[in-house]
Enzyme design. Structure first.
Site, PDB file in Angstrom:
ATOM      1  N   CYS A 102     -33.073  75.385  81.182  1.00 30.74           N
ATOM      2  CA  CYS A 102     -33.886  74.167  81.232  1.00 30.74           C
ATOM      3  C   CYS A 102     -35.361  74.486  81.416  1.00 30.74           C
ATOM      4  O   CYS A 102     -36.215  74.033  80.665  1.00 30.74           O
ATOM      5  CB  CYS A 102     -33.370  73.271  82.365  1.00 30.74           C
ATOM      6  N   ASN A 104     -36.965  77.464  81.149  1.00 33.76           N
ATOM      7  CA  ASN A 104     -37.585  78.493  80.318  1.00 33.76           C
ATOM      8  C   ASN A 104     -37.539  78.233  78.822  1.00 33.76           C
ATOM      9  O   ASN A 104     -38.525  78.456  78.123  1.00 33.76           O
ATOM     10  CB  ASN A 104     -36.905  79.832  80.599  1.00 33.76           C
ATOM     11  N   CYS A 107     -35.220  72.051  78.364  1.00 43.07           N
ATOM     12  CA  CYS A 107     -35.821  70.740  78.618  1.00 43.07           C
ATOM     13  C   CYS A 107     -37.347  70.782  78.797  1.00 43.07           C
ATOM     14  O   CYS A 107     -38.066  69.956  78.211  1.00 43.07           O
ATOM     15  CB  CYS A 107     -35.259  70.122  79.896  1.00 43.07           C
ATOM     16  N   LYS A 110     -39.454  72.092  75.797  1.00 45.78           N
ATOM     17  CA  LYS A 110     -39.180  71.106  74.731  1.00 45.78           C
ATOM     18  C   LYS A 110     -39.966  69.826  74.962  1.00 45.78           C
ATOM     19  O   LYS A 110     -40.623  69.301  74.064  1.00 45.78           O
ATOM     20  CB  LYS A 110     -37.666  70.836  74.695  1.00 45.78           C
ATOM     21  N   TYR A 245     -28.729  67.605  69.136  1.00 46.47           N
ATOM     22  CA  TYR A 245     -29.914  67.369  69.969  1.00 46.47           C
ATOM     23  C   TYR A 245     -31.058  68.330  69.614  1.00 46.47           C
ATOM     24  O   TYR A 245     -32.180  67.919  69.364  1.00 46.47           O
ATOM     25  CB  TYR A 245     -29.574  67.747  71.413  1.00 46.47           C
ATOM     26  N   GLU A 249     -34.644  67.492  67.890  1.00 49.38           N
ATOM     27  CA  GLU A 249     -35.834  67.552  68.745  1.00 49.38           C
ATOM     28  C   GLU A 249     -36.846  68.574  68.217  1.00 49.38           C
ATOM     29  O   GLU A 249     -38.052  68.286  68.163  1.00 49.38           O
ATOM     30  CB  GLU A 249     -35.426  67.886  70.183  1.00 49.38           C
ATOM     31  N   SER A 267     -22.594  68.005  58.628  1.00 48.81           N
ATOM     32  CA  SER A 267     -21.774  66.804  58.409  1.00 48.81           C
ATOM     33  C   SER A 267     -22.655  65.570  58.593  1.00 48.81           C
ATOM     34  O   SER A 267     -23.215  65.060  57.640  1.00 48.81           O
ATOM     35  CB  SER A 267     -20.572  66.790  59.353  1.00 48.81           C
ATOM     36  N   PRO A 298     -25.642  76.869  55.324  1.00 43.28           N
ATOM     37  CA  PRO A 298     -26.400  78.061  54.922  1.00 43.28           C
ATOM     38  C   PRO A 298     -25.454  79.156  54.456  1.00 43.28           C
ATOM     39  O   PRO A 298     -24.330  79.253  54.950  1.00 43.28           O
ATOM     40  CB  PRO A 298     -27.114  78.463  56.218  1.00 43.28           C
ATOM     41  N   LEU A 337     -21.470  82.050  78.361  1.00 39.51           N
ATOM     42  CA  LEU A 337     -21.648  83.482  78.651  1.00 39.51           C
ATOM     43  C   LEU A 337     -20.555  84.009  79.591  1.00 39.51           C
ATOM     44  O   LEU A 337     -20.861  84.636  80.608  1.00 39.51           O
ATOM     45  CB  LEU A 337     -23.038  83.714  79.251  1.00 39.51           C
ATOM     46  N   ASP A 374     -23.187  74.111  82.148  1.00 38.54           N
ATOM     47  CA  ASP A 374     -22.858  74.175  80.716  1.00 38.54           C
ATOM     48  C   ASP A 374     -21.593  74.971  80.431  1.00 38.54           C
ATOM     49  O   ASP A 374     -21.006  74.840  79.352  1.00 38.54           O
ATOM     50  CB  ASP A 374     -24.013  74.841  79.946  1.00 38.54           C
ATOM     51  N   PRO A 384     -29.295  67.565  84.673  1.00 39.86           N
ATOM     52  CA  PRO A 384     -28.961  66.795  85.885  1.00 39.86           C
ATOM     53  C   PRO A 384     -27.461  66.833  86.197  1.00 39.86           C
ATOM     54  O   PRO A 384     -27.074  66.710  87.357  1.00 39.86           O
ATOM     55  CB  PRO A 384     -29.405  65.367  85.550  1.00 39.86           C
ATOM     56  N   HIS A 512     -42.820  41.837  81.421  1.00 42.99           N
ATOM     57  CA  HIS A 512     -43.491  41.633  80.153  1.00 42.99           C
ATOM     58  C   HIS A 512     -44.912  42.166  80.204  1.00 42.99           C
ATOM     59  O   HIS A 512     -45.561  42.020  81.240  1.00 42.99           O
ATOM     60  CB  HIS A 512     -43.525  40.126  79.836  1.00 42.99           C
ATOM     61  N   GLU A 517     -37.693  45.358  78.575  1.00 45.28           N
ATOM     62  CA  GLU A 517     -37.308  43.948  78.735  1.00 45.28           C
ATOM     63  C   GLU A 517     -36.459  43.452  77.566  1.00 45.28           C
ATOM     64  O   GLU A 517     -35.801  42.409  77.669  1.00 45.28           O
ATOM     65  CB  GLU A 517     -38.540  43.044  78.916  1.00 45.28           C
TER      66      GLU A 517
END
Ligand code: FAD
Ligand code: NAP
Length: 539
Positions: A102, A104, A107, A110, A245, A249, A267, A298, A337, A374, A384, A512, A517
């Site tokens: 995250c 390095n 997140c 990025k 993702y 991104e 796909s 590829p 890993l 992960d 999180p 508003h 909203e």
């Protein structure tokens, strides 16, 4: 696209020739750009790491989001804790410091690059709002300046993390861990020296690394998210393989920074997400200039005489295509890993193919060995989630708590140029689970107020609420495409945890003028067939 680099500018990878004075560490955790004095002061104060053999209440293998959260919580509760963290260089040679994916190569860098791209867009908008700027079409991003700024921040986070561990008295070893037996972890340092750590409890928090396709040239010439945030040259014309993702991104920010970007989609885009929303995200990206090649795989990458990469791919009909790129980035998922842990030494069960761990309440098939983050089978791969599970596990192990991790209704956001945030079920999953007749889908297009003046495209600003049809209509899914989607969806995630109903949502008074909203104004059901486009900004 020109590289826009000067001879003086080097990537941080090339600059790391510092003496290795910090314990066993590689010296990569040192901050740059003005923090050197702090570094020197702290170097003198840092204690040596573990002795050749030590005994702990808890040894954590992996110093990323989940491992560090568990370790810090455990010491707070009085446990004696050691954390091992080690980064094996990517095939392109990229390495980084303490803190995991995250911080390095995930997140954080990025989000910074996403922000850089959004700022490029804001330059154009600012002119419409009266800012006197040079012709915005001549404004360019300097890749080298961007990566230096991003890496500088990453390095400072590495350092703060290191200091935090020291202050909390978590013992840290820059070593690759593997199991000797169910109570002994071997830590192999950079120089090959081994240390034995005995522990009552062990947490596996080793995360994953990007996968490469098994095609000629992939490992040799391709890069991944491990490399892009510190790439020592501007990426130029880029092919991204994978439309999850990371693919979306990276394509979003590279296109926003001015690089010609193509995504090879095997796909569908964002498989597993609400497909209507995913297609809206892709359409918006396409309109902004990202090229999508659907149903393509590829086949090979070759280096041309001019140094560019010739990529061959095959389409759904088996026809071959090729084009030349400056960069090919693989974003085809991540591999756990776990093989490196020598699981056979303890009989640790892994899921075949993925190498992930199926752990009920984070406990593996070995009673004193746990896993978070992960590396877990069929759990969201999100920071999180790793942090929360790690903390709760430490509280159960050392604090007498019984609270278990709830992996349902975890909100997430795809940081595409127009962001997509969601929580709960997709429309298709809701139908599959409850049946079409038992769910109500509310939807609306909307026009963010701030889009009017610069005449930004509002076509893809869209919200959707999926609810059960019975009683007060419990909300089971919320989806938002628009600016700051993560900020918008976070609060609604809390509401869903509290069993939000559509009735309660409708009785909530909005703020508003905001985009959040729109969820309180939503009223048109898909079933009604009525037009969900707004008549005015305040209707
Ligand atoms: P990690 O953070 O990967 O940490 C594991 C650590 O263990 C690593 O430092 C690894 O080198 C080390 N290690 C591995 N094996 C060993 C060993 N044998 N011995 C010692 N150390 C070892 N999530 C979000 O919530 N929001 C986002 O916006 C987001 N963006 C992302 C963008 C990208 C490009 C990527 C790749 C991921 C992103 N994620 C995001 C996902 C997030 O980074 C991960 O879910 C999170 O880092 C997982 O934490 P972890 O503790 O399981 O593993
Ligand atoms: P991902 O979301 O699983 O997407 C992988 C993509 O690669 C899919 O489009 C997949 O296509 C494609 N693919 C897989 N194998 C392929 C092959 N051999 N050839 C061509 N394409 C192939 O994986 P990811 O994008 O690498 O992200 C990994 C995880 O990191 C995510 O699950 C997420 O939890 C986390 N993450 C989170 C965020 C965030 O919170 N914003 C951001 C980035 C990453 P198919 O659909 O056909 O399989």
């Amino acid at each position: 696209m020109s590289e826009r680099r000067t001879g003086k500018e080097k990537s941080w990878r090339l600059c790391r020739k510092k003496p290795q004075t910090l314990d066993d560490d590689s010296g990569e955790d040192e901050p740059r750009n003005g923090n050197e004095n702090v570094t020197l002061e702290l170097k003198a104060k840092l204690p040596k790491t573990a002795d050749k053999s030590s005994t702990y209440d808890l040894v954590v293998i992996g110093g990323g989001s989940g491992g560090l959260a568990a370790a810090k919580e455990a010491v707070e509760l009085g446990a004696k804790v050691a954390v091992l963290d080690f980064v094996t260089p990517s095939p392109q040679g990229t390495k980084w410091g303490l803190g995991g994916t995250c911080v390095n190569v995930g997140c954080i860098p990025k989000k910074l690059m996403h922000q850089a791209a959004l700022l490029g867009e804001a330059v154009h908008e600012a002119v419409a709002y009266g800012w006197q700027l040079p012709d915005p079409n001549t404004v360019q991003n300097d890749w080298s300046a961007l990566t230096n700024a991003v890496q500088s921040h990453v390095k400072s986070v590495n350092w703060v993390t290191r200091v935090e561990l020291r202050n909390k008295k978590v013992e840290y070893l820059n070593a690759l861990g593997y199991f000797k037996d169910a109570n002994t972890v071997v830590g192999v340092g950079k120089n090959g020296e081994e240390k034995l750590l005995s522990a009552k409890n062990i947490i596996i928090a080793v995360g994953g690394r990007p996968r490469y396709p098994d095609i000629p040239g992939a490992l040799e010439y391709g890069i991944t998210s491990d490399d892009i945030f510190s790439l020592d040259r501007a990426p130029g014309k880029t092919l991204i393989v994978g439309a999850g993702y990371i693919g979306l991104e990276c394509a979003g920010f590279l296109n926003g920074l001015g690089y010609d970007t193509t995504i090879l989609v095997r796909s569908v885009v964002l498989r597993g997400f609400d497909q209507q929303m995913a297609n809206i995200v892709a359409e918006e990206m396409e309109q902004r200039g990202v090229h999508f090649v659907y149903q393509a795989k590829p086949k090979a990458i070759e280096k041309q005489d001019d140094g560019r990469l010739l990529v061959h791919w095959v389409d759904r009909d088996g026809a071959l295509h090729q084009d030349a790129y400056d960069t090919v980035l693989f974003a085809i998922g991540r591999r756990a890993l776990t093989q490196e842990l020598k699981p056979e030494n303890v009989g640790l069960k892994l899921i075949p193919d993925t190498g992930k761990i199926d752990a009920l309440n984070e406990q593996t098939n070995i009673p004193n060995i746990y896993a978070v983050g992960d590396v877990l089978h069929k759990k969201p791969e999100l920071t999180p989630v790793a942090i929360h599970a790690g903390r709760l596990l430490a509280r159960r192990l050392f604090g007498g708590s019984h609270e278990k991790m709830d992996y349902t209704n975890v909100a997430t956001t795809v940081f595409s140029p127009l962001e997509y945030g969601c929580v709960g079920l997709s429309e298709e999953d809701a139908i599959a689970l409850h049946g079409d007749d038992n769910i109500e889908v509310y939807h609306a297009y909307y026009k963010p107020t701030e889009f009017f003046v610069p005449q930004k495209n509002v076509k893809h600003c869209y919200v959707k609420v999926v609810a059960l049809r019975k009683d007060d209509q419990k909300v089971i899914g919320m989806h938002f495409v628009g600016p700051h989607a993560g900020e918008v969806i976070q609060g609604f995630a809390a509401a869903i945890k509290c069993n939000l109903t559509f009735r309660a949502l409708k009785s909530t008074v909005g703020i508003h003028p905001t985009t959040a909203e729109e969820f309180t104004r939503i009223s048109i059901t898909k079933r009604s067939g009525l037009d969900p486009t707004p008549q005015s900004c305040c209707s």
